[in-house]
Motif scaffolding. Structure first.
Motif, PDB file in Angstrom:
ATOM      1  N   SER A 172      42.260  12.825  19.711  1.00  0.00           N
ATOM      2  CA  SER A 172      42.619  13.911  20.624  1.00  0.00           C
ATOM      3  C   SER A 172      41.642  14.055  21.786  1.00  0.00           C
TER       4      SER A 172
ATOM      5  N   PHE B 131      42.947  11.873  24.363  1.00  0.00           N
ATOM      6  CA  PHE B 131      44.131  12.476  24.974  1.00  0.00           C
ATOM      7  C   PHE B 131      43.719  13.462  26.057  1.00  0.00           C
TER       8      PHE B 131
ATOM      9  N   GLY C  44      53.305  17.967  17.182  1.00  0.00           N
ATOM     10  CA  GLY C  44      51.992  17.339  17.145  1.00  0.00           C
ATOM     11  C   GLY C  44      51.627  16.987  15.717  1.00  0.00           C
TER      12      GLY C  44
ATOM     13  N   GLY D 158      46.351  13.878  15.278  1.00  0.00           N
ATOM     14  CA  GLY D 158      45.708  14.011  16.581  1.00  0.00           C
ATOM     15  C   GLY D 158      46.470  14.932  17.516  1.00  0.00           C
ATOM     16  N   GLY D 159      47.805  14.909  17.421  1.00  0.00           N
ATOM     17  CA  GLY D 159      48.629  15.785  18.258  1.00  0.00           C
ATOM     18  C   GLY D 159      48.509  17.242  17.867  1.00  0.00           C
TER      19      GLY D 159
ATOM     20  N   TYR E 198      45.555  18.476  16.488  1.00  0.00           N
ATOM     21  CA  TYR E 198      44.238  18.820  17.027  1.00  0.00           C
ATOM     22  C   TYR E 198      44.372  19.171  18.512  1.00  0.00           C
ATOM     23  N   TYR E 199      45.148  18.365  19.227  1.00  0.00           N
ATOM     24  CA  TYR E 199      45.230  18.518  20.678  1.00  0.00           C
ATOM     25  C   TYR E 199      45.901  19.816  21.093  1.00  0.00           C
TER      26      TYR E 199
ATOM     27  N   SER F 142      39.476  22.580  18.564  1.00  0.00           N
ATOM     28  CA  SER F 142      39.580  21.504  17.581  1.00  0.00           C
ATOM     29  C   SER F 142      38.190  20.977  17.273  1.00  0.00           C
TER      30      SER F 142
ATOM     31  N   ARG G 283      40.435  23.542  24.171  1.00  0.00           N
ATOM     32  CA  ARG G 283      41.457  22.796  24.872  1.00  0.00           C
ATOM     33  C   ARG G 283      41.892  23.480  26.169  1.00  0.00           C
TER      34      ARG G 283
END
Length: 291
Positions: free
Chosen positions: A78, A81, A105, A108-109, A111-112, A117, A146
């Motif tokens: 992430s 990303f 998600g 990783g999606g 977390y993003y 995260s 984020r």
């Protein structure tokens, strides 16, 4: 809103899903785990869904928003990303969901798409997968905030270095089984903030880890829906055999007797039906107001 009652046979449910195809865009930028991307695409296409991949540059350009119904960020890293999607690309993702789009998600999606995260790069899992670089280890104690998120909380992981984890299915899922074993592969737990301001909504927990921590959650952001999963629910063992059993009319009880069968059912009812039904409602609403 997100609960789906499984009140018909699995073959009927399968046929319902296959006959209602959505346009899924899977992010395929740097940092995406190819095996996670490919396994998810294979599963979605086996369920009659239209799938295409999209790069960071294309996300930033934005024309995909006219066609997409679900945007997916699969497993991967992430923090990478975030480097490639910052700015306009994140603005487009946020606007897409706020305007009524859907976001999925996984690992990783997830977390993003969380406000904060944190991934422990010095964990056994990270060491085994060669993710414990010196610069990454320095980040392990500092949650990343984020620029773009849908879940007003934190994703923290990896939950365990084990290959698999036992998930407890919550009553909100309205499914005829209460647990199944699922691959984890670095996924994290999800903890929601006490105060959740709009346009985020309070999340609904669909499955929990053995510790009681949330593993899979769903919620709304503006007019759209999001679903975040720490575990890799798309990695279903014996998928081809499962599909053949469903198509041949295997009994639900027989299907639910195995972890792969329960995982397969969970994916269809929790990951597909809410998005499909949401798009059906939006289409009906639009048709009503244009006639």
């Amino acid at each position: 809103m997100f609960c789906v009652m499984l009140n018909f046979h699995m073959l009927t449910l399968y046929n319902y899903v296959v006959s209602r195809s959505l346009n899924w865009f899977i992010y395929n930028g740097e940092g995406v785990a190819e095996n996670a991307r490919d396994r998810l695409r294979r599963l979605l296409e086996s369920l009659g869904q239209k799938v295409q991949t999209i790069t960071a540059k294309e996300v930033e350009e934005g024309s995909w928003r006219k066609e997409a119904q679900v945007f997916v960020i699969p497993g991967g890293q992430s923090r990478i990303f975030g480097h490639h999607l910052q700015g306009k690309a994140n603005d487009n993702l946020r606007a897409f969901v706020a305007d009524g789009g859907n976001y999925l998600g996984i690992c990783g999606g997830a977390y993003y798409a969380s406000r904060l995260s944190q991934f422990n790069f010095s964990s056994l899992y990270a060491q085994e997968h060669k993710e414990c670089t010196e610069s990454a280890i320095k980040e392990k104690s500092t949650p990343i905030e984020r620029e773009m998120f849908f879940f007003h909380g934190q994703s923290s992981g990896p939950f365990t270095s084990d290959d698999d984890v036992l998930l407890a299915v919550q009553e909100a899922a309205n499914l005829p089984f209460d647990k199944f074993v699922c691959p984890i592969r670095g996924g994290g737990l999800l903890s929601e903030d006490q105060v959740v301001p709009k346009p985020c909504s309070k999340a609904q927990v669909l499955a929990r880890f053995p510790t009681g921590d949330a593993a899979i959650v769903s919620g709304s952001y503006g007019h759209g829906l999001y679903l975040l999963s720490g575990p890799h629910v798309e990695f279903i063992e014996g998928l081809d055999a499962l599909e053949m059993r469903v198509k041949s009319g295997v009994s639900d009880d027989d299907l639910f007797s195995s972890d792969p069968g329960r995982q397969y059912t969970f994916f269809i009812t929790m990951f597909l039906l809410p998005f499909i039904n949401s798009c059906v409602r939006k289409a009906s609403h639009k048709a009503t107001h244009t006639t």
